[in-house]
Enzyme design. Structure first.
Site, PDB file in Angstrom:
ATOM      1  N   TYR A  85      32.617  28.053 -40.585  1.00 42.70           N
ATOM      2  CA  TYR A  85      32.417  28.923 -41.742  1.00 42.70           C
ATOM      3  C   TYR A  85      32.444  30.394 -41.330  1.00 42.70           C
ATOM      4  CZ  TYR A  85      31.012  25.035 -44.750  1.00 42.70           C
ATOM      5  OH  TYR A  85      31.000  23.890 -45.504  1.00 42.70           O
ATOM      6  N   LYS A 117      -0.888  15.667 -35.071  1.00 48.65           N
ATOM      7  CA  LYS A 117      -0.513  16.072 -36.423  1.00 48.65           C
ATOM      8  C   LYS A 117       1.000  16.243 -36.509  1.00 48.65           C
ATOM      9  CE  LYS A 117      -1.246  20.991 -35.403  1.00 48.65           C
ATOM     10  NZ  LYS A 117      -1.909  22.236 -35.806  1.00 48.65           N
TER      11      LYS A 117
END
Length: 427
Positions: free
Chosen positions: A280, A61
């Site tokens: 940042y 999956k």
């Protein structure tokens, strides 16, 4: 080694070798994700041997945990895997296009009016609710479809599955014969914790109820459950994450081979002075004259921002020119700064590749820096990487395969009108 991409995007030049063509194609990407299908096969075979005489299936999956469901399914099917588990019908459709013969179970359950989709690709729902079972029965009676289904019984997860009392109530129907149930299963809550008392409680509950499903194969063990021993293995085991290198025994060394290698390209190197900040927020400050390498991968590619570093906390590491180097500052959407000050001059230059996963950096280590588990780390790896598949006796075209035809498959049942309400079930 096969690169999974569209040849129309990267036309092949008759003047270049295959290796040169591939190198030219890879130059368009900031990162390269390589999946070792031989390692997937080796992991499956190890799990199969551990679980003998139980059948070893494969859970593929979420695009085989980010590794490529179609490629993994083909490789494992060639190695002898005959049963696969996916989460949705759409996942099943893609897998069926890759492997026409194996049994495919859909873990997400059955919804009214979806029977034709299951029949069209010959896959089986995992039913975990009495309403689902009633609707499935209606579909099978109306169309004559006999493709089979699994029954999921909840033994403690409290997620999907019939309760023990609901499962007990349908046993007369199962034992009456011609029921179409091909598997009874449950799911372990704490299989990775060897001494968890929950394991023993779930085992006792599942063994008791499964024994009443006369002649129906039973499945309980996931990746970690396989290592709990023979009593947990029943007729079929369902490994998932372990196939892709995640440690199924976190209280011990990892018995699995690493499957995924992830590299990123250096787009620039630069030198900053002591006291200058990076990234940042300016959360990381150089304590000496520092050389940085900026690489073309970020959190948009599944390299989590949580692996950033700051002046008080060391973040993740990457391997540059054979040496571990730390992340410097916050991870951006598309870029990461790496401190390469301790490398020899010219050891890392623009265009060179660095290793984010592989060469000793395991998926579990990376997940630790991400603040999560290996499952999430793998399934989060983005779609901006060039993807390369090696091993597994891969015979894959560069273009995506078309959906398989219905040749050799059971006939698609005619459209049916669903009843206003499903018939009642006992109990």
């Amino acid at each position: 080694m096969t690169m999974a991409s569209d040849p129309k995007t990267h036309p092949q030049s008759g003047l270049l070798s295959a290796e040169a063509n591939q190198a030219a194609a890879l130059a368009a990407y900031g990162g390269v994700l390589t999946v070792d299908l031989d390692a997937v096969i080796a992991n499956w075979r190890k799990l199969e041997k551990t679980a003998v005489p139980a059948e070893c299936s494969a859970v593929i999956k979420a695009d085989a945990y980010g590794c490529g469901a179609e490629q993994v399914a083909r490789a494992l099917n060639k190695a002898g895997c005959k049963t696969f588990f996916v989460a949705t019908i759409e996942e099943a459709r893609k897998v069926r296009a890759a492997v026409p013969e194996p049994t495919i179970y859909v873990l997400g359950g059955y919804f009214q009016n979806t029977g034709e989709h299951y029949a069209r690709i010959n896959c089986r729902p995992v039913i975990g609710d009495l309403n689902e079972l009633a609707e499935w029965d209606v579909f099978c009676r109306r169309t004559g479809w006999n493709g089979g289904a699994a029954i999921h019984i909840d033994t403690g997860m409290n997620r999907l599955g019939l309760t023990l009392s609901e499962a007990q109530a349908i046993i007369p129907r199962i034992n009456a014969g011609d029921h179409g149930i091909t598997l009874v299963m449950s799911h372990l809550v704490s299989a990775e914790q060897l001494n968890s008392p929950v394991n023993a409680r779930q085992l006792a509950a599942f063994r008791s109820i499964a024994s009443e499903f006369a002649g129906v194969p039973a499945a309980l063990a996931n990746s970690s459950g396989i290592f709990l021993g023979a009593p947990f293995q029943f007729d079929l085991v369902r490994p998932g994450a372990a196939l892709y290198g995640v440690n199924p025994t976190p209280e011990a060394d990892n018995p699995m081979q690493q499957v995924v290698d992830l590299k990123a390209r250096i787009v620039q190197t630069r030198t900053i002075e002591r006291g200058e900040s990076v990234g940042y927020g300016g959360t990381w400050t150089a304590r000496r004259p520092t050389k940085l390498a900026i690489i073309a991968v970020g959190y948009a590619d599944g390299y989590f921002r949580a692996a950033s570093s700051n002046d008080g906390t060391r973040g993740a590491e990457v391997i540059v020119a054979g040496k571990r180097c730390p992340v410097a500052g916050r991870i951006s959407m598309d870029l990461i700064a790496i401190d390469i000050t301790d490398l020899p001059p010219n050891a890392a230059r623009r265009g060179h590749m660095v290793t984010l996963l592989g060469d000793g950096i395991t998926v579990d280590e990376l997940a630790h820096h991400f603040g999560t588990i290996g499952y999430e780390a793998l399934t989060s790896l983005g779609h901006r990487y060039a993807r390369i598949y090696k091993g597994g006796n891969v015979e894959e075209p560069l273009a995506k395969p078309e959906p398989a035809s219905n040749a050799g498959q059971p006939p698609t049942p005619p459209p049916i009108e669903q009843p206003a309400a499903p018939p009642p079930l006992p109990g």
